[in-house]
Design an enzyme around this catalytic site. Structure first.
Site, PDB file in Angstrom:
ATOM      1  N   GLY A 188       0.840  -1.211   0.000  1.00 31.76           N
ATOM      2  CA  GLY A 188       0.000   0.000   0.000  1.00 31.76           C
ATOM      3  C   GLY A 188       0.868   1.251   0.000  1.00 31.76           C
ATOM      4  O   GLY A 188       1.884   1.295   0.692  1.00 31.76           O
ATOM      5  N   VAL A 238      17.803   8.791  -3.086  1.00 31.95           N
ATOM      6  CA  VAL A 238      18.418   9.115  -4.383  1.00 31.95           C
ATOM      7  C   VAL A 238      19.519  10.161  -4.191  1.00 31.95           C
ATOM      8  O   VAL A 238      20.664   9.984  -4.635  1.00 31.95           O
ATOM      9  CB  VAL A 238      17.338   9.624  -5.381  1.00 31.95           C
ATOM     10  N   ARG A 277       1.106  -5.005  -5.818  1.00 25.76           N
ATOM     11  CA  ARG A 277       1.271  -6.283  -5.107  1.00 25.76           C
ATOM     12  C   ARG A 277       1.606  -7.299  -6.192  1.00 25.76           C
ATOM     13  O   ARG A 277       1.081  -7.235  -7.300  1.00 25.76           O
ATOM     14  CB  ARG A 277       0.005  -6.639  -4.359  1.00 25.76           C
ATOM     15  N   ASP A 281       5.636  -5.183   6.117  1.00 28.16           N
ATOM     16  CA  ASP A 281       6.212  -6.502   6.435  1.00 28.16           C
ATOM     17  C   ASP A 281       6.325  -7.424   5.222  1.00 28.16           C
ATOM     18  O   ASP A 281       7.310  -8.124   5.042  1.00 28.16           O
ATOM     19  CB  ASP A 281       5.309  -7.228   7.446  1.00 28.16           C
ATOM     20  N   THR A 319       4.144   2.415   5.668  1.00 32.60           N
ATOM     21  CA  THR A 319       2.744   1.981   5.770  1.00 32.60           C
ATOM     22  C   THR A 319       2.004   2.915   6.715  1.00 32.60           C
ATOM     23  O   THR A 319       2.552   3.315   7.747  1.00 32.60           O
ATOM     24  CB  THR A 319       2.608   0.537   6.275  1.00 32.60           C
ATOM     25  N   ASP A 351      -0.309   2.025   8.517  1.00 36.30           N
ATOM     26  CA  ASP A 351      -0.882   1.220   9.601  1.00 36.30           C
ATOM     27  C   ASP A 351      -0.073   1.181  10.897  1.00 36.30           C
ATOM     28  O   ASP A 351      -0.574   0.705  11.916  1.00 36.30           O
ATOM     29  CB  ASP A 351      -1.096  -0.223   9.122  1.00 36.30           C
ATOM     30  N   ASP A 384       2.067  -0.824  11.747  1.00 42.25           N
ATOM     31  CA  ASP A 384       2.063  -2.200  12.269  1.00 42.25           C
ATOM     32  C   ASP A 384       3.372  -2.952  11.971  1.00 42.25           C
ATOM     33  O   ASP A 384       3.355  -4.132  11.663  1.00 42.25           O
ATOM     34  CB  ASP A 384       0.860  -2.976  11.702  1.00 42.25           C
ATOM     35  N   ARG A 416      -6.470  -3.077   8.379  1.00 42.53           N
ATOM     36  CA  ARG A 416      -7.101  -4.400   8.199  1.00 42.53           C
ATOM     37  C   ARG A 416      -6.723  -5.339   9.340  1.00 42.53           C
ATOM     38  O   ARG A 416      -7.532  -6.100   9.818  1.00 42.53           O
ATOM     39  CB  ARG A 416      -6.681  -4.998   6.851  1.00 42.53           C
ATOM     40  N   LYS A 445     -25.029  13.066  27.058  1.00 39.82           N
ATOM     41  CA  LYS A 445     -24.188  13.145  25.849  1.00 39.82           C
ATOM     42  C   LYS A 445     -25.082  13.294  24.613  1.00 39.82           C
ATOM     43  O   LYS A 445     -26.049  12.552  24.454  1.00 39.82           O
ATOM     44  CB  LYS A 445     -23.366  11.869  25.715  1.00 39.82           C
ATOM     45  N   ARG A 461      -5.070   7.433   2.849  1.00 38.42           N
ATOM     46  CA  ARG A 461      -3.771   7.024   2.322  1.00 38.42           C
ATOM     47  C   ARG A 461      -3.148   8.076   1.408  1.00 38.42           C
ATOM     48  O   ARG A 461      -1.992   7.957   1.026  1.00 38.42           O
ATOM     49  CB  ARG A 461      -3.916   5.699   1.566  1.00 38.42           C
TER      50      ARG A 461
HETATM   51  P1  ADP Z   1       3.077  -4.667   2.692  1.00 36.87           P
HETATM   52  O1  ADP Z   1       4.473  -4.584   2.209  1.00 36.87           O
HETATM   53  O2  ADP Z   1       2.435  -3.324   2.833  1.00 36.87           O
HETATM   54  O3  ADP Z   1       2.970  -5.522   3.932  1.00 36.87           O
HETATM   55  P2  ADP Z   1       2.020  -6.861   1.098  1.00 36.87           P
HETATM   56  O4  ADP Z   1       1.947  -7.798   2.249  1.00 36.87           O
HETATM   57  O5  ADP Z   1       0.913  -6.860   0.117  1.00 36.87           O
HETATM   58  O6  ADP Z   1       2.193  -5.336   1.555  1.00 36.87           O
HETATM   59  O7  ADP Z   1       3.391  -7.188   0.329  1.00 36.87           O
HETATM   60  C1  ADP Z   1       3.776  -6.429  -0.793  1.00 36.87           C
HETATM   61  C2  ADP Z   1       4.448  -7.342  -1.804  1.00 36.87           C
HETATM   62  O8  ADP Z   1       5.632  -7.909  -1.225  1.00 36.87           O
HETATM   63  C3  ADP Z   1       3.635  -8.553  -2.242  1.00 36.87           C
HETATM   64  O9  ADP Z   1       2.710  -8.256  -3.256  1.00 36.87           O
HETATM   65  C4  ADP Z   1       4.724  -9.470  -2.762  1.00 36.87           C
HETATM   66  O10 ADP Z   1       5.147  -9.101  -4.049  1.00 36.87           O
HETATM   67  C5  ADP Z   1       5.861  -9.186  -1.779  1.00 36.87           C
HETATM   68  N1  ADP Z   1       5.823 -10.229  -0.725  1.00 36.87           N
HETATM   69  C6  ADP Z   1       4.952 -10.345   0.285  1.00 36.87           C
HETATM   70  N2  ADP Z   1       5.188 -11.451   1.021  1.00 36.87           N
HETATM   71  C7  ADP Z   1       6.249 -12.064   0.440  1.00 36.87           C
HETATM   72  C8  ADP Z   1       6.992 -13.257   0.711  1.00 36.87           C
HETATM   73  N3  ADP Z   1       6.670 -14.048   1.743  1.00 36.87           N
HETATM   74  N4  ADP Z   1       8.032 -13.550  -0.080  1.00 36.87           N
HETATM   75  C9  ADP Z   1       8.366 -12.750  -1.116  1.00 36.87           C
HETATM   76  N5  ADP Z   1       7.709 -11.615  -1.427  1.00 36.87           N
HETATM   77  C10 ADP Z   1       6.664 -11.264  -0.673  1.00 36.87           C
HETATM   78  O1  F6P Z   2      -1.929   0.748   3.621  1.00 38.88           O
HETATM   79  C1  F6P Z   2      -2.449  -0.069   4.610  1.00 38.88           C
HETATM   80  C2  F6P Z   2      -3.855  -0.442   4.277  1.00 38.88           C
HETATM   81  O2  F6P Z   2      -4.555   0.741   4.154  1.00 38.88           O
HETATM   82  C3  F6P Z   2      -4.570  -1.313   5.275  1.00 38.88           C
HETATM   83  O3  F6P Z   2      -5.111  -0.669   6.350  1.00 38.88           O
HETATM   84  C4  F6P Z   2      -5.596  -1.962   4.409  1.00 38.88           C
HETATM   85  O4  F6P Z   2      -5.978  -3.169   4.944  1.00 38.88           O
HETATM   86  C5  F6P Z   2      -4.906  -2.124   3.104  1.00 38.88           C
HETATM   87  O5  F6P Z   2      -3.920  -1.126   3.054  1.00 38.88           O
HETATM   88  C6  F6P Z   2      -5.798  -2.060   1.926  1.00 38.88           C
HETATM   89  O6  F6P Z   2      -5.052  -1.859   0.764  1.00 38.88           O
HETATM   90  P1  F6P Z   2      -5.570  -2.239  -0.685  1.00 38.88           P
HETATM   91  O7  F6P Z   2      -7.036  -2.018  -0.699  1.00 38.88           O
HETATM   92  O8  F6P Z   2      -4.809  -1.310  -1.558  1.00 38.88           O
HETATM   93  O9  F6P Z   2      -5.199  -3.672  -0.879  1.00 38.88           O
END
Ligand code: ADP
Ligand code: F6P
Length: 324
Positions: A15, A28, A76, A107, A129, A131, A133, A175, A218, A257
């Site tokens: 995200g 950069v 993603r 993560d 992010t 979030d 988190d 989420r 209230k 966002r």
């Molecule tokens: P965020 O980075 O915000 O947690 P996602 O969990 O959707 O968002 O992860 C972003 C992208 O990172 C995924 O679409 C995928 O390409 C890559 N990714 C996520 N988990 C893994 C994994 N276990 N191994 C390799 N790449 C991953």
């Molecule tokens: O960026 C974090 C977040 O907004 C979460 O709170 C939410 O669950 C998720 O992204 C939704 O992202 P998308 O709809 O782009 O998959």
């Protein structure tokens, strides 16, 4: 012996979050300042696999520090979760002379960076992010802007809620995590805050609170509901039927966002972006940058992913008292 780094890549993944552009700009410019070449990878890991790679100069990041979103685009990418995808990504990096990559995301994106490091490409992750988190850091790029955007919107809903003496359920993003809900719940003086980490699905407690607060004079009743619990519209209907108090649901959604990053997001993203360039320049790999106990720090990715983060219990308890 540490690998000599001449060219680094940078990508944003998962995200988007306000402040990602400030981080890109900082990486950069710091890297170029230190004699490295920089390539931008468009559309996250998907763009890497599609070889969407551009040369970046200091002027490529002009006029972006104040802009929300990410100029590199994000995506993603399911293919990058596979060994074949990860090997292909590393091969593409080698083909383009990329020795190290900065990955800005959450993560999931860190796991992708970890996989690339295993395939021989030096990596460093930056926490991007809204979030909040990510366990290894007290700060994530985008959280501050998101909570301020949500807070202002919630204040507006509160005005109309008080005028009409209604109950309002306002759904904020998160989420799996309730940090936006907790911070806004406290900052907006919400009567109830529903967090994925804490919610016991006892709707009767909410109903009792609304009835009790009405008796205590209230005029409104604001419930901040995290996306992870969701179902705000059906919840509003049930609450109205049970309490007799007109109840409306508002889902804030993606407005949280976007938008120009706050000063805090620009500042932290700038320092973290530069720090990431330094880590790669020093030949280190498989690291993530965090902000902990007042300092910018870095951790091994595996160590960072093994950490756990909990909603601060005292803050949650206080939130339950202040709006009664
Ligand atoms: P965020 O980075 O915000 O947690 P996602 O969990 O959707 O968002 O992860 C972003 C992208 O990172 C995924 O679409 C995928 O390409 C890559 N990714 C996520 N988990 C893994 C994994 N276990 N191994 C390799 N790449 C991953
Ligand atoms: O960026 C974090 C977040 O907004 C979460 O709170 C939410 O669950 C998720 O992204 C939704 O992202 P998308 O709809 O782009 O998959």
């Amino acid at each position: 012996m540490a690998k000599e780094i001449k060219t680094i890549g940078i990508l944003t993944s998962g995200g988007d979050a306000p402040g990602m552009n400030a981080a890109i700009r900082a990486t950069v410019r710091k890297a170029i300042n230190d004699g490295l070449k920089v390539k931008g990878i468009l559309r996250g890991y998907q763009g890497l696999l599609n070889e969407e790679i551009i040369d970046m100069e200091k002027r490529s990041v002009s006029d972006i520090i104040q802009r929300g979103g990410t100029i590199l685009g994000t995506a993603r990418c399911a293919d990058f979760r596979t060994k074949e995808g990860q090997q292909k990504g590393a091969d593409i990096c080698r083909k383009h002379g990329i020795d190290g990559i900065v990955v800005i995301g959450g993560d999931g994106s860190y796991r992708g960076a970890q996989a690339l490091a295993r395939e021989g490409i030096n990596t460093v992750g930056l926490p991007g992010t809204i979030d909040l988190d990510i366990a290894c850091t007290d700060y994530t790029i985008g959280f501050d802007t998101a909570i301020n955007t949500a807070m202002e919107a919630i204040d507006k809903v509160r005005d109309t809620s008080s005028s009409h003496e209604r109950c309002s359920i306002i759904e904020v993003m998160g989420r799996n995590a309730g940090y936006i809900a907790l911070w806004c719940g406290i900052a907006n003086g919400a009567e109830d805050i529903l967090l994925p980490e804490k919610y016991d699905y006892d709707e009767q407690k909410l109903i009792d609170n609304i009835i009790k607060n009405r008796k205590h004079g209230k005029k409104h009743h604001i419930i901040i509901n995290a996306e992870g619990i969701g179902h705000s519209t059906s919840m509003a209907k049930r609450i109205e039927a049970a309490t007799g108090v007109e109840t409306r649901a508002t889902i804030l959604g993606y407005m949280q966002r976007g938008g120009s990053p706050t000063c805090k997001d620009r500042y932290y993203a700038s320092i973290m972006g530069a720090y990431a360039a330094d880590i790669l320049a020093s030949g280190k790999s498989n690291r993530v940058v965090g902000y902990s106990h007042g300092e910018f720090v870095d951790y091994d990715i595996e160590e960072a992913l093994a950490m756990e983060k909990e909603i601060p219990e005292y803050a949650f308890q206080v939130s339950q008292v202040l709006s009664r």
